[in-house]
Write a protein that holds these residues in place. Structure first.
Motif, PDB file in Angstrom:
ATOM      1  N   ALA A 141      -1.939   3.172  -7.258  1.00 57.18           N
ATOM      2  CA  ALA A 141      -0.642   3.716  -7.675  1.00 57.18           C
ATOM      3  C   ALA A 141      -0.824   4.781  -8.756  1.00 57.18           C
ATOM      4  CB  ALA A 141       0.269   2.591  -8.167  1.00 57.18           C
ATOM      5  N   VAL A 142      -1.767   4.546  -9.687  1.00 55.42           N
ATOM      6  CA  VAL A 142      -2.001   5.524 -10.750  1.00 55.42           C
ATOM      7  C   VAL A 142      -2.502   6.838 -10.135  1.00 55.42           C
ATOM      8  CG1 VAL A 142      -3.454   6.073 -12.741  1.00 55.42           C
ATOM      9  CG2 VAL A 142      -2.427   3.800 -12.544  1.00 55.42           C
ATOM     10  N   LEU A 143      -3.433   6.696  -9.197  1.00 58.12           N
ATOM     11  CA  LEU A 143      -4.013   7.895  -8.575  1.00 58.12           C
ATOM     12  C   LEU A 143      -3.124   8.469  -7.473  1.00 58.12           C
ATOM     13  CD1 LEU A 143      -7.678   6.571  -8.183  1.00 58.12           C
ATOM     14  CD2 LEU A 143      -6.883   8.278  -9.818  1.00 58.12           C
ATOM     15  N   ARG A 144      -2.144   7.670  -7.047  1.00 57.95           N
ATOM     16  CA  ARG A 144      -1.338   8.016  -5.858  1.00 57.95           C
ATOM     17  C   ARG A 144      -2.246   8.407  -4.702  1.00 57.95           C
ATOM     18  NH1 ARG A 144       4.234  10.817  -7.799  1.00 57.95           N
ATOM     19  NH2 ARG A 144       4.364   9.620  -9.701  1.00 57.95           N
ATOM     20  N   GLU A 145      -3.258   7.613  -4.513  1.00 61.27           N
ATOM     21  CA  GLU A 145      -4.224   7.939  -3.469  1.00 61.27           C
ATOM     22  C   GLU A 145      -4.600   6.676  -2.716  1.00 61.27           C
ATOM     23  OE1 GLU A 145      -8.086  10.671  -3.609  1.00 61.27           O
ATOM     24  OE2 GLU A 145      -8.436   8.613  -4.265  1.00 61.27           O
ATOM     25  N   VAL A 146      -4.448   6.741  -1.402  1.00 60.73           N
ATOM     26  CA  VAL A 146      -4.826   5.612  -0.566  1.00 60.73           C
ATOM     27  C   VAL A 146      -5.804   6.130   0.476  1.00 60.73           C
ATOM     28  CG1 VAL A 146      -4.004   3.964   1.153  1.00 60.73           C
ATOM     29  CG2 VAL A 146      -2.610   4.459  -0.864  1.00 60.73           C
ATOM     30  N   SER A 147      -6.954   5.513   0.556  1.00 62.00           N
ATOM     31  CA  SER A 147      -7.907   5.898   1.607  1.00 62.00           C
ATOM     32  C   SER A 147      -7.879   4.796   2.668  1.00 62.00           C
ATOM     33  CB  SER A 147      -9.305   6.019   1.014  1.00 62.00           C
ATOM     34  OG  SER A 147      -9.730   4.740   0.581  1.00 62.00           O
ATOM     35  N   GLY A 194       6.626  -1.777  -7.511  1.00 68.52           N
ATOM     36  CA  GLY A 194       7.022  -2.165  -6.151  1.00 68.52           C
ATOM     37  C   GLY A 194       5.876  -2.866  -5.425  1.00 68.52           C
ATOM     38  N   ALA A 195       4.667  -2.311  -5.588  1.00 66.85           N
ATOM     39  CA  ALA A 195       3.496  -2.941  -4.956  1.00 66.85           C
ATOM     40  C   ALA A 195       3.306  -4.334  -5.544  1.00 66.85           C
ATOM     41  CB  ALA A 195       2.259  -2.078  -5.187  1.00 66.85           C
ATOM     42  N   GLY A 196       3.459  -4.432  -6.862  1.00 65.73           N
ATOM     43  CA  GLY A 196       3.290  -5.727  -7.542  1.00 65.73           C
ATOM     44  C   GLY A 196       4.279  -6.774  -7.047  1.00 65.73           C
ATOM     45  N   HIS A 197       5.544  -6.369  -6.826  1.00 67.79           N
ATOM     46  CA  HIS A 197       6.545  -7.329  -6.338  1.00 67.79           C
ATOM     47  C   HIS A 197       6.156  -7.899  -4.989  1.00 67.79           C
ATOM     48  CE1 HIS A 197       9.658  -5.349  -9.097  1.00 67.79           C
ATOM     49  NE2 HIS A 197       9.320  -6.537  -9.567  1.00 67.79           N
ATOM     50  N   ARG A 198       5.634  -7.040  -4.161  1.00 66.29           N
ATOM     51  CA  ARG A 198       5.248  -7.519  -2.814  1.00 66.29           C
ATOM     52  C   ARG A 198       4.091  -8.509  -2.898  1.00 66.29           C
ATOM     53  NH1 ARG A 198       7.494  -2.414  -2.452  1.00 66.29           N
ATOM     54  NH2 ARG A 198       9.047  -2.299  -0.800  1.00 66.29           N
ATOM     55  N   ILE A 199       3.160  -8.232  -3.781  1.00 61.55           N
ATOM     56  CA  ILE A 199       2.038  -9.176  -3.925  1.00 61.55           C
ATOM     57  C   ILE A 199       2.551 -10.505  -4.503  1.00 61.55           C
ATOM     58  CG2 ILE A 199      -0.205  -9.587  -5.065  1.00 61.55           C
ATOM     59  CD1 ILE A 199      -0.174  -7.531  -2.696  1.00 61.55           C
ATOM     60  N   VAL A 216       0.847  -1.205   0.000  1.00 63.30           N
ATOM     61  CA  VAL A 216       0.000   0.000   0.000  1.00 63.30           C
ATOM     62  C   VAL A 216       0.882   1.256   0.000  1.00 63.30           C
ATOM     63  CG1 VAL A 216      -1.680   1.324   1.349  1.00 63.30           C
ATOM     64  CG2 VAL A 216      -1.949  -1.154   1.128  1.00 63.30           C
ATOM     65  N   THR A 217       1.952   1.224   0.806  1.00 67.54           N
ATOM     66  CA  THR A 217       2.851   2.383   0.871  1.00 67.54           C
ATOM     67  C   THR A 217       3.497   2.629  -0.488  1.00 67.54           C
ATOM     68  OG1 THR A 217       3.273   1.801   3.159  1.00 67.54           O
ATOM     69  CG2 THR A 217       4.798   3.366   2.180  1.00 67.54           C
ATOM     70  N   ALA A 218       3.912   1.541  -1.153  1.00 69.44           N
ATOM     71  CA  ALA A 218       4.500   1.690  -2.491  1.00 69.44           C
ATOM     72  C   ALA A 218       3.472   2.296  -3.441  1.00 69.44           C
ATOM     73  CB  ALA A 218       4.989   0.334  -3.000  1.00 69.44           C
ATOM     74  N   ALA A 219       2.249   1.790  -3.397  1.00 69.71           N
ATOM     75  CA  ALA A 219       1.203   2.315  -4.292  1.00 69.71           C
ATOM     76  C   ALA A 219       0.964   3.803  -4.029  1.00 69.71           C
ATOM     77  CB  ALA A 219      -0.087   1.519  -4.110  1.00 69.71           C
ATOM     78  N   ALA A 220       1.003   4.179  -2.762  1.00 67.80           N
ATOM     79  CA  ALA A 220       0.725   5.583  -2.410  1.00 67.80           C
ATOM     80  C   ALA A 220       1.752   6.528  -3.035  1.00 67.80           C
ATOM     81  CB  ALA A 220       0.717   5.746  -0.896  1.00 67.80           C
ATOM     82  N   ARG A 221       3.006   6.018  -3.231  1.00 68.66           N
ATOM     83  CA  ARG A 221       3.984   6.916  -3.867  1.00 68.66           C
ATOM     84  C   ARG A 221       4.057   6.676  -5.376  1.00 68.66           C
ATOM     85  NH1 ARG A 221       7.562   3.419  -0.759  1.00 68.66           N
ATOM     86  NH2 ARG A 221       8.382   1.977  -2.299  1.00 68.66           N
ATOM     87  N   GLY A 222       3.074   5.966  -5.905  1.00 70.53           N
ATOM     88  CA  GLY A 222       2.993   5.778  -7.348  1.00 70.53           C
ATOM     89  C   GLY A 222       3.826   4.630  -7.873  1.00 70.53           C
ATOM     90  N   TRP A 280      -5.472 -12.571  -5.435  1.00 73.80           N
ATOM     91  CA  TRP A 280      -4.279 -11.742  -5.679  1.00 73.80           C
ATOM     92  C   TRP A 280      -4.465 -10.853  -6.906  1.00 73.80           C
ATOM     93  CZ3 TRP A 280      -2.681 -11.685  -1.208  1.00 73.80           C
ATOM     94  CH2 TRP A 280      -2.449 -12.831  -0.445  1.00 73.80           C
ATOM     95  N   ARG A 281      -5.209 -11.348  -7.910  1.00 71.39           N
ATOM     96  CA  ARG A 281      -5.473 -10.492  -9.086  1.00 71.39           C
ATOM     97  C   ARG A 281      -6.284  -9.262  -8.680  1.00 71.39           C
ATOM     98  NH1 ARG A 281      -6.201 -15.217 -12.057  1.00 71.39           N
ATOM     99  NH2 ARG A 281      -8.472 -15.116 -11.848  1.00 71.39           N
ATOM    100  N   GLU A 282      -7.288  -9.512  -7.841  1.00 69.76           N
ATOM    101  CA  GLU A 282      -8.128  -8.382  -7.397  1.00 69.76           C
ATOM    102  C   GLU A 282      -7.307  -7.371  -6.602  1.00 69.76           C
ATOM    103  OE1 GLU A 282     -12.196 -10.994  -6.882  1.00 69.76           O
ATOM    104  OE2 GLU A 282     -11.363 -10.016  -5.113  1.00 69.76           O
ATOM    105  N   ILE A 283      -6.481  -7.906  -5.708  1.00 69.99           N
ATOM    106  CA  ILE A 283      -5.679  -7.016  -4.859  1.00 69.99           C
ATOM    107  C   ILE A 283      -4.667  -6.258  -5.725  1.00 69.99           C
ATOM    108  CG2 ILE A 283      -3.996  -6.981  -2.942  1.00 69.99           C
ATOM    109  CD1 ILE A 283      -6.903  -7.576  -2.082  1.00 69.99           C
ATOM    110  N   SER A 284      -4.072  -6.949  -6.704  1.00 73.58           N
ATOM    111  CA  SER A 284      -3.099  -6.274  -7.581  1.00 73.58           C
ATOM    112  C   SER A 284      -3.769  -5.163  -8.369  1.00 73.58           C
ATOM    113  CB  SER A 284      -2.470  -7.264  -8.563  1.00 73.58           C
ATOM    114  OG  SER A 284      -1.798  -8.251  -7.851  1.00 73.58           O
ATOM    115  N   ALA A 285      -4.978  -5.444  -8.883  1.00 74.35           N
ATOM    116  CA  ALA A 285      -5.684  -4.429  -9.673  1.00 74.35           C
ATOM    117  C   ALA A 285      -5.987  -3.204  -8.805  1.00 74.35           C
ATOM    118  CB  ALA A 285      -6.973  -5.017 -10.239  1.00 74.35           C
ATOM    119  N   LEU A 286      -6.397  -3.482  -7.586  1.00 71.92           N
ATOM    120  CA  LEU A 286      -6.702  -2.392  -6.658  1.00 71.92           C
ATOM    121  C   LEU A 286      -5.452  -1.544  -6.397  1.00 71.92           C
ATOM    122  CD1 LEU A 286      -8.848  -1.227  -4.782  1.00 71.92           C
ATOM    123  CD2 LEU A 286      -8.318  -3.025  -3.139  1.00 71.92           C
TER     124      LEU A 286
END
Ligand code: ADP
Ligand code: ASP
Ligand code: MG
Length: 462
Positions: free
Chosen positions: A109-115, A62-67, A52-58, A98-104
């Motif tokens: 990451a595209v939006l650089r937004e995590v709620s 990196g997020a994908g590797h962790r998944i 999530v932290t990786a996704a937040a910075r775009g 994992w596909r669902e989580i990766s897509a999320l």
């Protein structure tokens, strides 16, 4: 009926899951079909939070590797433990997860937004995955078990990241989705830590929250016992990562266990005891690597332990906030204004001490520190000190033996104590000191008060 919760190290790999299966089977023979709650594999929740932290910075890659890493771990466990259709089914289900989580994560990451809401959706995957894998492994060993989506059962508020349970709704769901399986002799298997709002939005209970899930399920089902299976022999006399020579406590009162958990004994989530107290359900802490050890049994009124103090707990990275006001402290309304500031910034306080001109408050969560200091500065002088630690000595004897608290403080006379606090229930004496002194102070109190028999025999104070 018994509710059994297995923590991260108890589901971390195929060997751990095989041990879990043997423990559940033994319980089935002893007391009938249990309800089983599992955590994410150890380190899994941290990995998901890192994604999530990786996704937040775009950083979608990196997020994908962790998944990928967490996905591989589950896949490997599934292929080791299962075969044939059962294996394919679990792998397919987990791939979809994992596909669902990766897509999320990619969208985040595209939006650089995590709620908080999307963070919960991602971190829930750790428990969703183990609660799919473990029942298949149990069934493969001959013990019929079935996945139950904890989000259909544990109804919570929408406070993402620290959702509060809605007890009546949860009890109704337990009766609908869990009890019938037990009655059929099928082990219901649920993920801990996760729930959903009444309209189905995924929530989490806060770090370490699987213990809390287990006790909520235990209370809702009127279980005869709640078992917390972990990687140590029970509640130890102190945090084994801080003090050497600790020993497991055979018994503990609900009140002592709550104090130890609240002040940092990570083995039990601080909210675990409350649901058990209401129905007087014993909570046991047991070691899944050494299932024959007796563990710790927590009940309302156990015998007094032999040593003067039952145990010690500690927390590091504490901040002390000092609020001074020569004019105002005695005036009514001052304390309310002080605490309103902490409330406004959603920061809970642990220890409070006051003198004529100042009030000192400890906090663990520093995220709003600058804003809190700024708001307090509007009506008082404020300073703060970081890198402090909190040491909490806990035991029923503190309440019963006059002089014990002062002997404990006497043993700490060479340490620069910053705050000292004993609350009304007097089961707990808490001091705050610089973190650099914590290990030595813990060792001193542990050696003098947690290992030796008490000077006053149990019968005299009981
Ligand atoms: P689980 O994944 O099973 O929930 P946790 O890591 O949350 O396990 O909690 C177990 C850990 O708690 C132990 O490995 C130990 O390091 C730590 N711990 C801290 N204080 C205590 C204590 N007083 N007694 C037992 N364990 C403690
Ligand atoms: N998996 C969650 C965590 O690591 C909950 C738990 O293990 O109790 O915080
Ligand atoms: Mg835990």
């Amino acid at each position: 009926m018994v509710v059994m919760k297995f923590g991260g190290t108890s589901v971390k790999d195929p060997d751990a899951i095989r041990r879990l299966a043997r423990i559940v089977m033994r319980e089935q023979d002893r007391s009938g079909t249990p309800v089983v709650v599992v955590s994410a594999m150890s380190g899994g929740t941290d990995q998901l939070l890192d994604a999530v932290t990786a996704a937040a910075r775009g950083d979608g890659a990196g997020a994908g590797h962790r998944i990928s890493a967490i996905r591989d771990r589950h896949r490997q466990a599934a292929t080791t433990l299962l075969s044939g259709d059962a294996c394919d089914d679990v792998i397919d289900t987990l791939e979809k997860l994992w596909r669902e989580i990766s897509a999320l994560l990619q969208a985040m990451a595209v939006l650089r937004e995590v709620s908080p809401r999307s963070r919960d959706a991602v971190v829930s995957a750790g428990e969703l995955a183990t609660s799919r894998l473990v029942p298949a492994a149990l069934t493969a060993t001959g013990l019929p078990a079935r996945y139950v989506d904890a989000r259909m059962v544990l109804v919570t508020s929408a406070d993402h990241g620290e959702a509060r349970p809605e007890l009546t709704a949860t009890a109704a769901r337990l009766h609908e989705h869990v009890r019938p399986l037990v009655q059929q002799g099928v082990v219901p298997l649920l993920g801990g830590f996760i729930g959903a709002t009444a309209d189905g939005i995924t929530t989490t209970l806060g770090r370490g929250g699987s213990d809390y899930s287990a006790s909520l399920f235990g209370a809702g089902l009127h279980a005869s016992e709640i078992q917390i299976w972990t990687d140590v022999d029970g509640m130890l006399t102190a945090d084994p990562r801080v003090v050497s020579g600790t020993r497991a406590l055979p018994t503990l009162s609900f009140a002592e266990a709550s104090e130890l958990a609240y002040f940092g004994a990570k083995v039990l989530h601080p909210s675990t005891i409350a649901p058990a107290v209401t129905d007087g359900i014993p909570v046991r802490i047991l070691n899944s690597q050494r299932p024959d050890e007796p563990g710790t049994t927590i009940t309302a009124n156990p015998p007094l332990p032999a040593a003067p103090l039952t145990g010690l707990a500690c927390k590091r990275d504490i901040t002390v906030v000092d609020v001074r006001s020569t004019m105002m402290l005695a005036a009514y309304g001052f304390m309310r204004r002080v605490f309103e500031v902490f409330e406004r910034h959603e920061t809970s306080v642990d220890v409070i001490t006051t003198s004529e001109v100042s009030v000192s408050i400890t906090i663990e969560d520093r995220r709003a520190l600058a804003a809190i200091v700024a708001d307090l500065a509007a009506f008082a002088e404020v300073t703060f000190e970081q890198d402090m630690a909190l040491l909490s000595a806990v035991g029923e004897r503190l309440r019963l033996e006059p002089g014990l608290a002062s002997r404990v403080l006497g043993a700490l006379d060479e340490f620069p104590l910053r705050m000292v606090s004993q609350a009304g229930a007097r089961r707990n004496l808490t001091v705050v000191l610089p973190q650099s002194h914590l290990a030595a102070a813990m060792a001193r109190v542990h050696e003098r008060f947690c290992l030796l028999p008490a000077a006053v025999p149990t019968e005299v104070v009981a």
